[in-house]
Scaffold this motif. Structure first.
Motif, mmCIF file in Angstrom:
data_model
loop_
_atom_site.group_PDB
_atom_site.id
_atom_site.type_symbol
_atom_site.label_atom_id
_atom_site.label_comp_id
_atom_site.label_asym_id
_atom_site.label_seq_id
_atom_site.Cartn_x
_atom_site.Cartn_y
_atom_site.Cartn_z
ATOM 1 N N ILE A 82 0.816 -1.209 0.000
ATOM 2 C CA ILE A 82 0.000 0.000 0.000
ATOM 3 C C ILE A 82 0.852 1.262 0.000
ATOM 4 O O ILE A 82 0.609 2.212 -0.760
ATOM 5 N N ASN A 83 1.875 1.277 0.823
ATOM 6 C CA ASN A 83 2.709 2.476 0.940
ATOM 7 C C ASN A 83 3.534 2.732 -0.311
ATOM 8 O O ASN A 83 3.634 3.874 -0.781
ATOM 9 N N SER A 84 4.123 1.690 -0.870
ATOM 10 C CA SER A 84 4.981 1.870 -2.035
ATOM 11 C C SER A 84 4.212 2.361 -3.256
ATOM 12 O O SER A 84 4.731 3.148 -4.061
ATOM 13 N N LEU A 85 2.960 1.897 -3.401
ATOM 14 C CA LEU A 85 2.165 2.274 -4.574
ATOM 15 C C LEU A 85 1.181 3.395 -4.269
ATOM 16 O O LEU A 85 0.364 3.754 -5.118
ATOM 17 N N ALA A 86 1.259 3.973 -3.065
ATOM 18 C CA ALA A 86 0.387 5.084 -2.658
ATOM 19 C C ALA A 86 -1.080 4.736 -2.874
ATOM 20 O O ALA A 86 -1.849 5.503 -3.456
#
Length: 416
Positions: free
Chosen positions: A400-404
């Motif tokens: 989730i964080n890496s792909l915003a």
């Protein structure tokens, strides 16, 4: 209402279904909380600043993974209908086995589709999804009653119409009960007037009554699969909406919102595969046997067919296909794994794919059914739960964080 809000709802059952079925006087089973299937608006974060083409990702996942899965299921429901008709017209062990095999084949593809719920399968509180497969809201008593309503041809003085019946009396759940349950006594624990003639029926007559209704259920399933394909395909189908995300008058303001909608579908393995199919019968959550700590094999999925492990395997196969973009076209495999590599997080891509395969391998190594494993040595199933949790832990944080991307409401605040 803005249609994007509907699209980005959590992709599973809503508490509304359980309330509806309870209001019809059915005995139903459901373990979801009050907030499950909520519809709070979702705001998608700004996408990563890279040259990655999200439109191409949407096109490949739509055309190469989701559409072929829906088409395959449609074909399998047609085969299933024919197999059930043949069994009922020529009942013997071979035709019964063929009908049961056709159910397993259709269920295998459906369990992959469970991880691809978007658009038509999430609209109107997931009505179409539930008509195809209502689990964990199930009611064998409701199915038994509809066997008789169908036989008498009327209900409440109106002609019987399966399309107007609640979801737990239809779909793959009902068909499993009708094809795999060898006990001819009805399953209702309280008196139901429509079932009064059941006691006077012979075992043979009961099987015929159930078989006749099984044909009706199989036909209805085929119609629902046709409807899913109709809503998905074509120039005005949802597939086109998804591939054109971000264009003028599209319900998705950006391609990133479309990507987030598909990302939400992946979280089925968190809320349902991990929590409902494994953690609940293991007693990690409250279940029908009691509170936390009560092991309960009664709560496994597909109890009549002992298909629970195959269901989990196919959930993970569907997840893997949607994650890595590998579908019917071996030349085009653009997936979330490639997106992660593009944002310099190949480690998360590699770990998720490795952990998914480890969980598949673990499940395929079972020598007992899931219910037997839970009863005899719960540690085996607990290890499977741990392996699936490794996948979902990565989804909730690094993915989730890496792909915003926005975490689905069903997974927010869930740190189990």
């Amino acid at each position: 209402m803005n249609s994007t809000t509907n699209i980005l709802k959590p992709l599973l059952l809503s508490a509304t279904i359980a309330t509806l079925l309870a209001g019809c006087g059915e005995s139903t089973t459901s373990k979801e909380g009050d907030n499950f299937g909520g519809s709070d608006p979702v705001v998608t974060p700004t996408p990563p600043t890279t040259g990655f083409n999200e439109t191409n990702l949407l096109s490949n996942l739509t055309d190469n993974v989701i559409t072929p899965a829906y088409q395959a299921f449609d074909a399998l429901t047609q085969e299933q209908e024919l197999a059930v008709i043949n069994y009922c017209e020529n009942p013997d062990p071979q035709t019964l086995q063929a009908a049961q095999d056709s159910w397993r084949n259709a269920m295998a593809k459906w369990q992959q589709i469970e991880v691809m719920q978007i658009g038509p399968l999430t609209e109107n509180s997931s009505t179409l999804r539930n008509n195809i497969y209502s689990w964990p809201v199930v009611s064998s008593c409701g199915v038994d009653q509809d066997v008789m309503y169908f036989e008498q041809g009327t209900i409440n003085s109106a002609p019987y119409d399966i399309t107007k019946r609640t979801a737990s009396r239809r779909g793959l759940d009902a068909l499993e009960y009708l094809l795999f349950n060898s006990i001819t006594e009805h399953s209702c624990t309280s008196a139901k007037e429509v079932l009064n003639p059941w006691a006077s029926k012979t075992d043979s007559e009961r099987k015929i009554s159930r078989c006749n209704f099984a044909v009706e259920v199989a036909k209805d399933l085929d119609s629902s699969a046709d409807l899913l394909l109709q809503k998905w395909s074509g120039s005005n189908g949802y597939a086109t909406t998804l591939k054109q995300a971000g264009q003028t008058n599209n319900s998705f303001a950006t391609a990133h919102e479309g990507v987030n909608a598909i990302s939400d579908a992946l979280f089925y393995v968190d809320k349902m595969s991990k929590d409902r199919k494994l953690a609940t019968p293991l007693g990690l959550f409250s279940n029908s046997c009691g509170g936390v700590g009560s092991v309960c094999s009664n709560d496994v999925e597909s109890p009549y067919s002992d298909n629970s492990i195959a269901n989990l395997v196919n959930n993970l196969i569907g997840f893997k296909a949607l994650f890595n973009g590998e579908g019917s076209d071996s030349e085009n495999t653009l997936g979330f794994d490639d997106y992660l590599v593009d944002v310099n997080d190949s480690a998360t891509s590699t770990k998720i794919l490795s952990d998914v395969q480890a969980a598949i391998d673990e499940l395929q190594g079972y020598s007992d059914t899931l219910a037997q494993s839970i009863n005899q040595d719960a540690a085996v199933a607990e290890e499977t739960h741990t392996k699936v949790k490794k996948v979902t832990d990565q989804l909730k944080v690094d993915f989730i964080n890496s792909l915003a991307l926005k975490l689905p409401q069903t997974a927010a605040g869930d740190n189990d």
